[in-house]
Design a protein around this motif. Sequence first.
Motif, PDB file in Angstrom:
ATOM      1  N   ARG A  52     123.474 -85.791   0.536  1.00  0.00           N
ATOM      2  CA  ARG A  52     122.917 -85.655  -0.785  1.00  0.00           C
ATOM      3  C   ARG A  52     123.723 -86.523  -1.724  1.00  0.00           C
ATOM      4  N   ILE A  53     124.983 -86.486  -1.416  1.00  0.00           N
ATOM      5  CA  ILE A  53     125.856 -87.463  -2.689  1.00  0.00           C
ATOM      6  C   ILE A  53     125.287 -88.887  -2.492  1.00  0.00           C
ATOM      7  N   ALA A  54     125.273 -89.538  -1.330  1.00  0.00           N
ATOM      8  CA  ALA A  54     124.729 -90.796  -0.930  1.00  0.00           C
ATOM      9  C   ALA A  54     123.282 -90.838  -1.698  1.00  0.00           C
ATOM     10  N   LYS A  55     122.427 -90.076  -1.479  1.00  0.00           N
ATOM     11  CA  LYS A  55     121.033 -90.194  -2.230  1.00  0.00           C
ATOM     12  C   LYS A  55     121.154 -90.278  -3.770  1.00  0.00           C
ATOM     13  N   ALA A  56     121.932 -89.371  -4.185  1.00  0.00           N
ATOM     14  CA  ALA A  56     122.274 -89.294  -5.833  1.00  0.00           C
ATOM     15  C   ALA A  56     122.873 -90.555  -6.274  1.00  0.00           C
ATOM     16  N   ALA A  57     123.824 -91.155  -5.427  1.00  0.00           N
ATOM     17  CA  ALA A  57     124.554 -92.123  -5.852  1.00  0.00           C
ATOM     18  C   ALA A  57     123.446 -93.477  -5.846  1.00  0.00           C
ATOM     19  N   LEU A  58     122.812 -93.722  -4.773  1.00  0.00           N
ATOM     20  CA  LEU A  58     121.681 -94.742  -4.527  1.00  0.00           C
ATOM     21  C   LEU A  58     120.741 -94.575  -5.812  1.00  0.00           C
ATOM     22  N   THR A  59     120.445 -93.417  -6.083  1.00  0.00           N
ATOM     23  CA  THR A  59     119.415 -93.407  -7.077  1.00  0.00           C
ATOM     24  C   THR A  59     119.814 -93.594  -8.388  1.00  0.00           C
ATOM     25  N   VAL A  60     121.169 -93.536  -8.602  1.00  0.00           N
ATOM     26  CA  VAL A  60     121.591 -93.997 -10.130  1.00  0.00           C
ATOM     27  C   VAL A  60     121.813 -95.601 -10.082  1.00  0.00           C
ATOM     28  N   CYS A  61     122.427 -96.090  -8.948  1.00  0.00           N
ATOM     29  CA  CYS A  61     122.301 -97.312  -8.845  1.00  0.00           C
ATOM     30  C   CYS A  61     121.004 -97.983  -9.082  1.00  0.00           C
ATOM     31  N   PHE A  62     119.984 -97.519  -8.165  1.00  0.00           N
ATOM     32  CA  PHE A  62     118.699 -98.274  -8.014  1.00  0.00           C
ATOM     33  C   PHE A  62     118.050 -98.095  -9.372  1.00  0.00           C
ATOM     34  N   MET A  63     118.205 -97.051 -10.298  1.00  0.00           N
ATOM     35  CA  MET A  63     117.464 -97.213 -11.266  1.00  0.00           C
ATOM     36  C   MET A  63     117.966 -97.982 -12.363  1.00  0.00           C
TER      37      MET A  63
ATOM     38  N   ALA B   8     109.991-106.794 -19.649  1.00  0.00           N
ATOM     39  CA  ALA B   8     109.917-105.820 -20.688  1.00  0.00           C
ATOM     40  C   ALA B   8     109.490-104.750 -20.672  1.00  0.00           C
ATOM     41  N   CYS B   9     108.752-104.498 -19.732  1.00  0.00           N
ATOM     42  CA  CYS B   9     108.174-103.129 -19.308  1.00  0.00           C
ATOM     43  C   CYS B   9     108.987-102.280 -18.227  1.00  0.00           C
ATOM     44  N   THR B  10     109.705-103.108 -17.474  1.00  0.00           N
ATOM     45  CA  THR B  10     110.357-102.147 -16.501  1.00  0.00           C
ATOM     46  C   THR B  10     111.585-101.570 -17.261  1.00  0.00           C
ATOM     47  N   CYS B  11     112.372-102.408 -18.247  1.00  0.00           N
ATOM     48  CA  CYS B  11     113.486-101.546 -18.911  1.00  0.00           C
ATOM     49  C   CYS B  11     112.883-100.488 -19.691  1.00  0.00           C
ATOM     50  N   LYS B  12     111.682-100.693 -20.001  1.00  0.00           N
ATOM     51  CA  LYS B  12     110.988 -99.403 -20.921  1.00  0.00           C
ATOM     52  C   LYS B  12     111.051 -98.252 -20.221  1.00  0.00           C
ATOM     53  N   LEU B  13     110.235 -98.477 -18.924  1.00  0.00           N
ATOM     54  CA  LEU B  13     109.901 -97.363 -18.146  1.00  0.00           C
ATOM     55  C   LEU B  13     111.058 -96.362 -17.576  1.00  0.00           C
ATOM     56  N   VAL B  14     112.090 -96.903 -17.429  1.00  0.00           N
ATOM     57  CA  VAL B  14     113.367 -96.197 -17.037  1.00  0.00           C
ATOM     58  C   VAL B  14     113.636 -95.151 -18.338  1.00  0.00           C
ATOM     59  N   ALA B  15     113.141 -95.385 -19.426  1.00  0.00           N
ATOM     60  CA  ALA B  15     113.624 -94.313 -20.573  1.00  0.00           C
ATOM     61  C   ALA B  15     112.569 -93.381 -20.388  1.00  0.00           C
ATOM     62  N   CYS B  16     111.251 -93.544 -19.963  1.00  0.00           N
ATOM     63  CA  CYS B  16     110.326 -92.659 -19.705  1.00  0.00           C
ATOM     64  C   CYS B  16     110.679 -91.557 -18.414  1.00  0.00           C
TER      65      CYS B  16
END
Length: 378
Positions: free
Chosen positions: A278-289, A321-329
């Motif tokens: 669970r920790i590995a998945k959460a950490a990977l999610t943060v880094c990946f985003m 330009a769209c990928t960096c806006k998508l994360v805000a959504c």
Amino acid sequence: MGFLNWTSPIEPQARLMDNVDGRPGHLLGWDIPPEELVHVPEHWLLYPEVDKSLHLLLGMVYVFFFLAAIIGNGLVLWIFSSAKSLRTASNMFVVNLAFCDFIMMLKSPIVIYNSFYHGFATGYSGCRIFGVMGTLSGIGAGATNACIAYDRYTTITRPFDGKITRTKAMVMIAFVWIYTTPWMVLPAFEIWGRYVPEGFLTTCTFDYLTRTFDIRLFVASIFTFSYVLPMSMIIYFYSQIVSKVFSHEKALREQAKKMNVESLRANQQQQNESAELRIAKAALTVCFMFVASWTPYAVLALIGAFGDQSLLTPTVSMIPACTCKLVACIDPFIYAISHPRYRVELQKRLPWLAIKENDTQSTATETASSSTPATATT
């Protein structure tokens, strides 16, 4: 490649080209008056005019981004600021990140207006406003993510004395904005760098196309301090978290083996994933985003300043330009999935959302997850 030299009057109507079928067409920016055209990098003016359908498509995409981000981040700001149970030092970083995402999409009406009018409709004034808001929100979000990673790191590796106080959190947030402000002020007043339109000429960013020493140094500096530095901190802190949890779980298993018991954890559910997974998945999610949202833009800027600019067509430049806006959504919906107390407060205030969250269970889950990065994920 730099800016066009408008030392002699040039009529925008002269910017014509021949289509493949022989009919006259227009180059990008053909209808921009000379006093505004001087702010457009020459690179974009070498391409044919973008089809109106692509402008409309981009405008509709930004309408969706705008609604999703404003509603989602607005809810996060409202709930986390008003609910006493969520007024913790760690959640102050979540509020600041949501604020950055909110600002990022608050500039969307500019690109929507430009897109529906098929070009540089708001002029250089709108371009600078767009660039200023983008710099504040983008670099601010990156620095806030680094603070969140540090907060999780100290909480997990030093659970008794490493927890951040509200005062320390406020100081760190103030530092985030102090750190971000110069990168906004310098190009806004053209002290170092400048804001220019890009791609379809409907969005704006810092100039990464002009091949001068000052511009190249600015691009290299902002790449280092707004991307490489926070990225390195995020990767380091979360890798340390994963390493710590793996070591702890290994020690528990070895101790349980010595005592001839299956587990030292009480009420452990066999169906649940192991803590380290669970920790590995959460950490990977943060880094990946963070990587997925800002790496395309970082690569785009480096290519523009130091690489083959022919790779940067107007359409290609719109993808980062769209990928960096998508994360805000996406951010606020990750909160809704991973933060039990937030779900409980949403359920209390907006029961028509039909969120099913047990208050007692969520409190226990929140306590147990206080040693994981999932509650502060980007």
